[in-house]
Design a protein around this motif. Sequence first.
Motif, PDB file in Angstrom:
ATOM      1  N   GLN A 169       0.837  -1.189   0.000  1.00 31.33           N
ATOM      2  CA  GLN A 169       0.000   0.000   0.000  1.00 31.33           C
ATOM      3  C   GLN A 169       0.882   1.252   0.000  1.00 31.33           C
ATOM      4  OE1 GLN A 169      -3.357  -0.043  -0.395  1.00 31.33           O
ATOM      5  NE2 GLN A 169      -3.042  -2.261  -0.604  1.00 31.33           N
ATOM      6  N   ARG A 170       0.282   2.355  -0.376  1.00 29.57           N
ATOM      7  CA  ARG A 170       1.078   3.583  -0.482  1.00 29.57           C
ATOM      8  C   ARG A 170       1.553   4.074   0.882  1.00 29.57           C
ATOM      9  NH1 ARG A 170      -0.406   9.261  -3.632  1.00 29.57           N
ATOM     10  NH2 ARG A 170       1.031  10.587  -2.447  1.00 29.57           N
ATOM     11  N   ARG A 504       1.481  -3.689  12.401  1.00 31.69           N
ATOM     12  CA  ARG A 504       1.594  -3.511  10.941  1.00 31.69           C
ATOM     13  C   ARG A 504       0.380  -2.703  10.487  1.00 31.69           C
ATOM     14  NH1 ARG A 504       2.238  -8.880   8.395  1.00 31.69           N
ATOM     15  NH2 ARG A 504       4.443  -8.609   8.943  1.00 31.69           N
ATOM     16  N   LEU A 505       0.632  -1.598   9.770  1.00 30.32           N
ATOM     17  CA  LEU A 505      -0.434  -0.681   9.366  1.00 30.32           C
ATOM     18  C   LEU A 505      -0.336  -0.398   7.874  1.00 30.32           C
ATOM     19  CD1 LEU A 505      -1.660   2.518  11.140  1.00 30.32           C
ATOM     20  CD2 LEU A 505      -0.783   2.716   8.819  1.00 30.32           C
ATOM     21  N   ALA A 506      -1.492  -0.284   7.242  1.00 34.54           N
ATOM     22  CA  ALA A 506      -1.553   0.110   5.835  1.00 34.54           C
ATOM     23  C   ALA A 506      -2.799   0.979   5.632  1.00 34.54           C
ATOM     24  CB  ALA A 506      -1.599  -1.110   4.921  1.00 34.54           C
ATOM     25  N   ALA A 507      -2.698   1.930   4.704  1.00 38.29           N
ATOM     26  CA  ALA A 507      -3.828   2.842   4.465  1.00 38.29           C
ATOM     27  C   ALA A 507      -3.941   3.144   2.977  1.00 38.29           C
ATOM     28  CB  ALA A 507      -3.650   4.131   5.248  1.00 38.29           C
ATOM     29  N   HIS A 508      -5.181   3.362   2.552  1.00 39.00           N
ATOM     30  CA  HIS A 508      -5.429   3.702   1.148  1.00 39.00           C
ATOM     31  C   HIS A 508      -6.638   4.620   1.052  1.00 39.00           C
ATOM     32  CE1 HIS A 508      -7.223   3.185  -2.893  1.00 39.00           C
ATOM     33  NE2 HIS A 508      -5.951   3.221  -3.270  1.00 39.00           N
ATOM     34  N   THR A 509      -6.581   5.555   0.120  1.00 45.82           N
ATOM     35  CA  THR A 509      -7.727   6.385  -0.217  1.00 45.82           C
ATOM     36  C   THR A 509      -7.726   6.606  -1.718  1.00 45.82           C
ATOM     37  OG1 THR A 509      -8.830   8.509   0.171  1.00 45.82           O
ATOM     38  CG2 THR A 509      -6.434   8.524   0.154  1.00 45.82           C
ATOM     39  N   GLN A 531       5.743   5.262  13.335  1.00 47.48           N
ATOM     40  CA  GLN A 531       5.558   6.331  12.367  1.00 47.48           C
ATOM     41  C   GLN A 531       5.325   5.760  10.970  1.00 47.48           C
ATOM     42  OE1 GLN A 531       5.322   9.561  13.183  1.00 47.48           O
ATOM     43  NE2 GLN A 531       4.747   9.933  11.045  1.00 47.48           N
ATOM     44  N   PHE A 532       4.309   6.264  10.303  1.00 48.39           N
ATOM     45  CA  PHE A 532       3.982   5.786   8.959  1.00 48.39           C
ATOM     46  C   PHE A 532       4.796   6.542   7.921  1.00 48.39           C
ATOM     47  CE2 PHE A 532       0.986   9.200   9.922  1.00 48.39           C
ATOM     48  CZ  PHE A 532       1.049   9.994   8.788  1.00 48.39           C
ATOM     49  N   ILE A 533       4.921   5.946   6.750  1.00 50.60           N
ATOM     50  CA  ILE A 533       5.640   6.577   5.638  1.00 50.60           C
ATOM     51  C   ILE A 533       4.769   6.494   4.386  1.00 50.60           C
ATOM     52  CG2 ILE A 533       7.938   6.094   6.552  1.00 50.60           C
ATOM     53  CD1 ILE A 533       8.104   3.770   4.521  1.00 50.60           C
ATOM     54  N   ASP A 534       4.950   7.467   3.517  1.00 51.38           N
ATOM     55  CA  ASP A 534       4.295   7.487   2.201  1.00 51.38           C
ATOM     56  C   ASP A 534       5.327   7.003   1.195  1.00 51.38           C
ATOM     57  OD1 ASP A 534       3.291   8.140  -0.334  1.00 51.38           O
ATOM     58  OD2 ASP A 534       2.139   9.819   0.432  1.00 51.38           O
TER      59      ASP A 534
END
Length: 554
Positions: A169-170, A504-509, A531-534
């Motif tokens: 994911q991004r 473990r985290l993932a996000a999408h829009t 901390q998340f990264i793009d």
Amino acid sequence: MEKIICACGHENPFGTKLCEKCGRPLTEEVKNQKVLDMRYDGIAIRSKTRNKSIVDKIWNFFSSVKVGVSLIFINLVAASIGTIFPQEFYVNVATEAEREIYYEETYGSLGKLYYTLGLSDVYSSWWFQILVGLLGISIIIASLDRGIPLHRSLKNQRVKRHESFMKRQRVVAEGPVTAGDSAKTLDLVEEQMKKLKYNVRREGNAILAERGRFARYGPYINHVGLIVFLLGVMLRLLPGFYVDESMWVREGDIRTIPGMDGYFIENEKFILELHDNEKTEAQIQQGVNAVAKNYQTNVKLYKQPDDALPGQTDNLELVKEYSIRVNHPLKHEGYSLYQMDFRLNELKGMNFALTKKETGEELGDVSIDLTNPQKEYVIDDQTKVELLGYYPDFSGFKNGEPQTATSNPNNPAFIFKMTTPEKPDGEVSFVAIKETVEPNGDNVYKMSFKGIETRNMSGLTVHKDRTIPILIVGGIIFMLGVAIGSYWNHRRIWVEQLQDGTIRLAAHTNKNWFSIKKDLTAITEVAHLPQFIDQVEKENNEDGQKEKEGDSTL
């Protein structure tokens, strides 16, 4: 076609790129992607997987975005052609012959070509309706091709996703909780997600938080609106849905109403009132400026009995009496009759006297009704006048024969045969305004002009449009889809806590990454997540840094 079996054991339809259950990449193309293309969530699309039968080929043709855009462009070009010169609706002439003359005289040879090709009535033409229909078919098939699989995929989303899905994911994050009790991390995440108005689903140690799923349906709502709108446009060709006709009614006449079967209208009187009372009607016809205060037509609306033959005017039933004025139409059963134009002092009749040229003696009078002339006018037993030819709008001679430009009595001309006791075999005379021709030499008798009778004409437009509500509904649905697709976005956040406590985290829009990053920041601070990264921004920054380093070495 064979189904694709994922390593997790789930059977996916042929053409699926991401496993519907766990999200694992199923093709080499997707496996090589660092960031997944989530436009359709990796679902199987018919147009991308089937291409054998004729039905598949037709489906694939109309589902193509290029074909859809091309059809939109062609429709726009065709519609714009109809704006080069005014359409027939805006041309206030009574007959087809007059319309042809109008376009040629007003716009020259291009106008004549425009009318001959049928471009003066583009929007009612069969070929324009076919173009509209093809565009509608393209929109329907494209919507079904992508919309139904996408809806099924979004409806059947799983909470737990495979590691390969999460890492591609991004926006991603992975690591230990930075502070606090890790056992309460998922509880804190769930609580904060709900505060941010996410719909939260939890399965064991995994969470799926989702918000604004309806935003994904914005384009398809647009399509529904367009389909409804195009349906309204095409329904105008069906009888009873759309009427837009013009008619001219002379004072004292009763005429059938075009497009309004079984109804007749009688023009009792046309009234013109001016602000400047000093100007006469004759001056108006000569182009003298005058401002109309009111022009109206007093009419009677009749209905034909059910058992009457078409066009029969016997036993008409009076329905309504009304004064039609500008912006005050006569309305009945969904039809509206508007006052659109008028003609003053049209010739109604001409009066002649059969006169002996030498002495000026008059043998009798002849009154000719220019809209319904008789073939013979009998003065006495030995004296009569026959009407051998009548030319309402005399335009000259062609090959020795008199011609008429239109059927309106604008410039009447006649061929008379005068039978008298002195000339029992009759004398022939061609009589026009300011012109008399005696083909057999000098006659003993002539037709002397004595006077005219005039009357006014009213130009009315008959209008009925049952498609307006359909067009309005289509427009509202379309704008609703535009608003949904423009101002809302579909956000999804997956959070999983591994057995060793790692998060473990993932996000999408689908758009507006700033908004989802803002939500992630709030969750990270509350639940002490890593901390998340793009990944896209990171890769762009690295590429930019390499370019700068390369420039510096040069």
